[in-house]
Every structure is written in structure tokens, then in C-alpha cells.
Design an enzyme around this catalytic site. Structure first.
Site, mmCIF file in Angstrom:
data_model
loop_
_atom_site.group_PDB
_atom_site.id
_atom_site.type_symbol
_atom_site.label_atom_id
_atom_site.label_comp_id
_atom_site.label_asym_id
_atom_site.label_seq_id
_atom_site.Cartn_x
_atom_site.Cartn_y
_atom_site.Cartn_z
ATOM 1 C CG ASN A 139 0.300 -13.154 -63.951
ATOM 2 O OD1 ASN A 139 -0.691 -12.575 -64.384
ATOM 3 N ND2 ASN A 139 1.507 -13.017 -64.473
ATOM 4 C CB VAL A 140 0.848 -17.052 -58.901
ATOM 5 C CG1 VAL A 140 0.589 -18.352 -58.151
ATOM 6 C CG2 VAL A 140 1.676 -17.327 -60.156
ATOM 7 C CE LYS B 264 10.756 -19.316 -62.562
ATOM 8 N NZ LYS B 264 9.346 -19.280 -62.653
ATOM 9 C CE LYS C 184 10.414 -23.188 -64.053
ATOM 10 N NZ LYS C 184 9.704 -23.044 -65.340
HETATM 11 P P1 NAP Z 1 3.622 -11.017 -60.628
HETATM 12 O O1 NAP Z 1 2.399 -11.107 -61.446
HETATM 13 O O2 NAP Z 1 4.716 -10.087 -61.059
HETATM 14 O O3 NAP Z 1 3.195 -10.631 -59.125
HETATM 15 C C1 NAP Z 1 4.106 -10.206 -58.154
HETATM 16 C C2 NAP Z 1 3.314 -9.575 -57.010
HETATM 17 O O4 NAP Z 1 4.219 -9.195 -55.971
HETATM 18 C C3 NAP Z 1 2.545 -8.315 -57.398
HETATM 19 O O5 NAP Z 1 1.260 -8.348 -56.835
HETATM 20 C C4 NAP Z 1 3.361 -7.180 -56.759
HETATM 21 O O6 NAP Z 1 2.570 -6.079 -56.351
HETATM 22 C C5 NAP Z 1 3.888 -7.873 -55.526
HETATM 23 N N1 NAP Z 1 5.088 -7.258 -54.974
HETATM 24 C C6 NAP Z 1 6.238 -6.932 -55.594
HETATM 25 N N2 NAP Z 1 7.123 -6.411 -54.725
HETATM 26 C C7 NAP Z 1 6.510 -6.410 -53.522
HETATM 27 C C8 NAP Z 1 6.890 -6.000 -52.217
HETATM 28 N N3 NAP Z 1 8.106 -5.486 -51.979
HETATM 29 N N4 NAP Z 1 5.999 -6.143 -51.194
HETATM 30 C C9 NAP Z 1 4.775 -6.666 -51.433
HETATM 31 N N5 NAP Z 1 4.353 -7.078 -52.648
HETATM 32 C C10 NAP Z 1 5.217 -6.950 -53.675
HETATM 33 O O7 NAP Z 1 4.299 -12.437 -60.450
HETATM 34 P P2 NAP Z 1 3.602 -13.886 -60.638
HETATM 35 O O8 NAP Z 1 3.614 -14.266 -62.081
HETATM 36 O O9 NAP Z 1 2.343 -13.933 -59.891
HETATM 37 O O10 NAP Z 1 4.707 -14.823 -59.936
HETATM 38 C C11 NAP Z 1 4.797 -14.928 -58.530
HETATM 39 C C12 NAP Z 1 5.800 -16.018 -58.174
HETATM 40 O O11 NAP Z 1 5.344 -17.255 -58.704
HETATM 41 C C13 NAP Z 1 7.215 -15.810 -58.738
HETATM 42 O O12 NAP Z 1 8.162 -16.293 -57.818
HETATM 43 C C14 NAP Z 1 7.223 -16.669 -59.979
HETATM 44 O O13 NAP Z 1 8.517 -17.125 -60.361
HETATM 45 C C15 NAP Z 1 6.361 -17.837 -59.503
HETATM 46 N N6 NAP Z 1 5.733 -18.598 -60.589
HETATM 47 C C16 NAP Z 1 4.950 -17.968 -61.491
HETATM 48 C C17 NAP Z 1 4.355 -18.696 -62.511
HETATM 49 C C18 NAP Z 1 3.463 -18.040 -63.523
HETATM 50 O O14 NAP Z 1 2.981 -18.732 -64.422
HETATM 51 N N7 NAP Z 1 3.217 -16.748 -63.432
HETATM 52 C C19 NAP Z 1 4.596 -20.089 -62.596
HETATM 53 C C20 NAP Z 1 5.392 -20.717 -61.623
HETATM 54 C C21 NAP Z 1 5.962 -19.959 -60.624
HETATM 55 P P3 NAP Z 1 1.764 -5.170 -57.416
HETATM 56 O O15 NAP Z 1 0.695 -6.063 -57.985
HETATM 57 O O16 NAP Z 1 1.198 -4.085 -56.602
HETATM 58 O O17 NAP Z 1 2.767 -4.739 -58.433
#
Ligand code: NAP
Length: 453
Positions: free
Chosen positions: A24-25, A116, A216
Site C-alpha cells: 500500500n505505502v 511502528k 504509537k
Molecule cells: P503491505 O501493503 O502489507 O506491504 C508490505 C510489502 O512488503 C509488500 O510489498 C510485500 O511484498 C513486502 N514484503 C513482505 N515481506 C518481505 C520480505 N521478506 N522481503 C521483501 N519484501 C517483503 O503494508 P503497507 O500497508 O504498505 O505498510 C507498510 C509499513 O507502513 C508497515 O510498517 C505499516 O505499519 C506502515 N504504515 C502503513 C500505513 C497504511 O495506511 N497502510 C500507515 C502508517 C504506517 P508483496 O507485495 O510481494 O507481498
């Protein structure tokens, strides 16, 4: 080794970025990097170039322009590339993120993360490593998504004596509570709606039981008070016990119910401690946090010199969060070009005050049998534990009555003892929510007399 091209072309050499995680991010960040090329070049005097991206699944479709970019499953190889100067970690969770961040910092490469969970559990270790390596570890997006709160605490308020931070830092729970208050929805209905709109996960435990908010506030407490506060130190209650009756009484009494994450410095001198907690609370309607509706977040900071400050905005979502990550990335690149780094300093151990020692006003909702003498019996229980009642409301419900109390300031341990005895009182049919009243007035012994704890 870091590859630092010479400046022979006139423009400064481009800064190479390695991205770990493109969900997502991460995808939103890739889109932003592409669409903000000019703004970034103007700001840095050079380009930020995405060189490689690590993901788990190479065949997944991604909403990001990744043509010409090296996509790999090997995150370590991204960090190790000589043409990657800054590493962005957007994988989430503790491992392998922790090992990857250590690898980058040990190689002298600045890191930007939104993780976080990682920082709330092993942040001190990573801050120490960044400090020793003299490189940036930036994490604005880890708390409050798009809302700038980490940098203001680290920089603008670096020498401020912060007394208290009170945050609405979880959009899911704020959305649910807002629907319950404004539409009369039950907890289950409001949660179902949040899930339908994509504001809540299929398993909402981390949000509704306060784990996300606890992570947080642990991070905010660490920066504000310079102490090692981890997620496990945070006292935590969620919102799943909040009922429509609580909402109706809150409205009648001039409050709104919010899930608050609170960090405050308590005591003074050698007795200084930090109190960190997440729980639903009654917030007076006139308090600025009462106006934070829906999935929005806000953080209210009280400092000795600066008084009251409030930071408001989108606490989550791919694009808002990527906006904060990009800000950190430009900052890290700019510091790298200048040969400097920002610092949170080294966190020192702190004493965390037990919840029993909290001094607060309380709201308590009881169902009792409706007959003469009941109120006196109930009031006597409060009296026996030294809890004095500020106001009481009564509502008849057939042969049952509902009593709602707001207390004066009382100690948590005394209030809990009151509730425990009320549960066994013959005239009490059920004990409903016990909520702390926050933002009404200061507890005198909670005022802080020093800076870092
Ligand atoms: P997400 O959509 O689940 O994305 C995670 C990414 O990491 C995916 O692309 C996944 O690959 C990749 N990944 C997982 N294991 C891996 C590994 N071993 N090696 C390489 N890549 C790997 O998560 P997100 O929502 O973007 O969140 C990312 C971070 O931002 C988290 O720490 C979250 O707490 C923080 N955050 C998110 C939000 C929000 O609104 N989403 C807000 C604030 C903070 P695949 O795509 O191939 O599965």
C-alpha cells in the site's frame, strides 16, 4: 561500499534509493517519486532515483510505475548495492525488518521507515545504532501517518519540557466511535461498516483492542521524554465494551467517547516517571480532541513553555503515509549531501508508573434494582473507598434503574476496588463501562517538574 559519483557534470550526483516492500505505502511512494521529480530536484539540487525494489512475490500486479527498476526478492542485495545511498523500509513487522535496518545502518546508509511495530519494540537498539553510525533513522510515518508529529517533537520541541501527549492515533476506532455517537449505530454495526469501507481489517483486534495505538504512544513517549518506552509498557484497554448507553450518557453529560493514547510525565525529582496508556475516555465536547471525527487522527501536546499544540490529519492510507515517507526521504538525502544527520539521542531507561497509581475522574454506569434505599447503598461503597461523587444521573427502566456517576479525582486502585465491591452488591444487577474522564482538569500531583525522564 557506497558509490559516490563525482560532481563533474555540474549538478550534484543523484541520490540512489532502495525500497524494501512495495505494498500500500510502497506503491504510493513509487508513484509520488515519479510525479514529484521536479519538486525534489529543486529542493535537493539533484535527483532522487529509485534504483531497486524488494518484494515477496515477483509476479504480483502493482499499482506503481516500476519499468526499468530492478525488482527482486532479495532485500539484502538492495541494501548492498553501491548505487543505493538511502534505504526505505516499508515491509512492516519485526523480522526481517529489524535485521535489514541493522544491515543498512551498519553500512552507513540512512534509513526511512514507517514501521511502528518495529520501533515500538526495538526502537532504542536501532536509534543507538544510527547514532553510532552517524546516519539518519527517520520515521515520521510510523505515528499518525501523514501528520507531522515526530519531527516537531524531535526538532521544534527538542528542548521543551513536554508534560503530556494525548492522541487519537487510530483511525479505525475513531471511525467506529464517531458512527456510534452520530448515527446511533451499535459497536458491531459500526465496525462492520468500517470493514466495508476498508478502514478496518478483517481481523480488527490490533485496532479495536488498542495494540496499534499502544505502539504509537510508546514511540511518542520515547521521543518526547527521551526514555526507553516499549509497547509492552503501555497500559491498554480497547473499545469493544463501549455501548450505545455510554454514548447516550456521554452526549447528555456534554462528552464524547474517544480512544485516547496518553503519555505523561508524572512526579518530580528522583521520583519522576512516565505514565503511558491507551483506553477509551470521556472527553468534554469543548476539548479540541472532541472535534476529531471519523477516521482522522490528532495529537494534542502540552508543554511547559509552548502551552497547548494540536496536530491533525490523515493517520493512515497509502498515499498520505507515503507523503510523510517522501518528506523523510528528501530530508535524509539532504542530510547525506551535507554530511550531517539528525538524532533522537540515546534513550535512557525510565520508570513507567503502574496504572493503579493513576489519578483521574471516572464515569461509571450501573444497572440496579429500582427500589428505595438503593442509591444510599451504592453511594456508601464509593465512600468506603474514598471516591467522591461529582454528579449522578438516574434513568428508570421498568423494575430496573440505570445510575450514571462522574467522580471527582480519585486513584485508579480505589476506583477499581469500588467497582469490585459494587459487582457483589445485592442491589446491583450489572456493572457497565468504567471510563476515565480526560481533559476536564489537571490532577495536581500529575504536574511535571523536569524535562527528560
Ligand atoms: P503491505 O501493503 O502489507 O506491504 C508490505 C510489502 O512488503 C509488500 O510489498 C510485500 O511484498 C513486502 N514484503 C513482505 N515481506 C518481505 C520480505 N521478506 N522481503 C521483501 N519484501 C517483503 O503494508 P503497507 O500497508 O504498505 O505498510 C507498510 C509499513 O507502513 C508497515 O510498517 C505499516 O505499519 C506502515 N504504515 C502503513 C500505513 C497504511 O495506511 N497502510 C500507515 C502508517 C504506517 P508483496 O507485495 O510481494 O507481498
Amino acid at each position: 561500499m557506497i558509490d559516490r559519483p563525482s560532481e563533474s557534470s555540474g549538478e550534484r550526483p543523484a541520490i540512489g534509493v532502495g525500497l524494501l516492500g512495495c505494498g500500500n505505502v510502497g506503491s504510493a511512494l513509487v508513484r509520488l517519486l515519479r510525479s514529484r521529480t521536479e519538486e525534489i530536484r529543486r529542493r535537493l539540487g539533484t535527483a532522487l532515483e529509485l534504483r531497486a525494489v524488494a518484494v515477496r512475490n515477483l509476479s504480483k500486479d502493482r499499482e506503481a510505475p516500476l519499468e526499468g527498476i530492478d525488482l527482486t526478492r532479495d532485500a539484502e542485495s538492495v541494501i548492498d548495492r553501491p548505487d543505493v545511498h538511502v534505504v526505505v523500509e516499508l515491509i512492516g513487522g519485526i523480522e526481517p525488518a529489524r535485521a535489514l535496518l541493522r544491515r543498512a545502518l551498519e553500512a552507513g546508509k540512512p534509513v526511512v521507515t514507517a514501521n511502528k511495530e518495529l520501533l515500538a519494540n526495538v526502537g532504542a537498539e536501532l536509534f543507538d545504532l544510527a547514532e553510532s553510525a552517524g546516519v539518519d533513522l527517520l520515521f515520521e510515518a510510523a505515528v499518525g501517518g501523514a501528520i507531522p508529529i515526530v519531527r516537531p517533537l524531535r526538532e521544534s520541541l527538542a528542548a521543551e519540557r513536554v508534560r503530556r501527549i494525548t492522541g487519537i492515533v487510530n483511525g479505525t476506532t475513531n471511525y467506529v466511535l464517531t458512527r456510534m455517537a452520530e448515527e446511533g449505530a451499535s459497536y458491531e454495526e459500526a465496525l462492520g461498516e468500517a470493514q466495508g469501507r476498508g478502514y478496518a481489517e478483517r481481523d480488527p483486534t490490533a485496532d479495536v483492542e488498542g495494540y496499534d495505538a499502544a505502539a504509537k504512544i510508546a514511540i511518542l513517549a520515547s521521543i518526547a521524554f527521551g526514555g526507553k518506552v516499549v509497547a509492552g509498557d503501555v497500559y491498554r484497554e480497547g473499545i469493544s465494551g463501549i455501548t450505545q448507553a455510554d454514548m447516550a450518557f456521554a452526549e447528555r453529560l456534554g462528552y464524547v467517547v474517544k480512544l485516547l493514547a496518553i503519555a505523561e510525565a508524572v512526579g518530580s525529582g528522583a521520583g519522576r516517571e512516565v505514565s503511558v496508556r491507551v483506553h477509551p475516555a470521556m472527553v468534554p465536547k469543548r476539548h479540541p480532541l472532541a472535534a476529531v471525527r471519523g477516521s482522522h487522527n490528532a495529537v494534542f501536546v502540552e508543554g511547559e513553555a509552548v502551552g497547548e499544540l494540536m496536530f491533525f490529519g490523515r493517520g493512515a492510507g497509502g498515499m498520505p503515509t507515503a507523503g510523510a515517507v517522501l518528506g523523510d526521504l528528501v530530508d535524509a538525502a539532504s542530510n547525506l549531501l551535507r554530511g550531517s544527520a539528525s538524532s533522537v539521542g540515546r534513550l535512557v531507561p525510565v520508570r513507567v508508573r503502574a496504572i493503579d497509581e493513576l489519578v483521574s475522574e471516572y464515569y461509571l454506569n450501573l444497572a440496579v434494582v429500582d427500589r428505595p434505599g438503593v442509591l444510599a447503598k451504592v453511594a456508601a461503597v464509593f465512600g468506603r473507598h474514598g471516591v467522591s461523587i461529582r454528579s449522578m444521573e438516574q434513568e428508570g427502566l421498568g423494575d430496573e434503574a440505570r445510575l450514571v456517576f462522574i467522580t471527582h479525582l480519585a486513584r485508579e486502585a480505589d476506583m477499581q476496588a469500588t467497582v469490585a465491591e459494587l459487582r457483589h452488591l445485592d442491589v446491583v444487577r450489572s456493572v457497565g463501562s468504567l471510563l476515565r474522564v480526560v481533559g476536564e482538569e489537571d490532577a495536581p500531583d500529575l504536574l511535571v517538574a523536569g524535562g527528560a525522564l
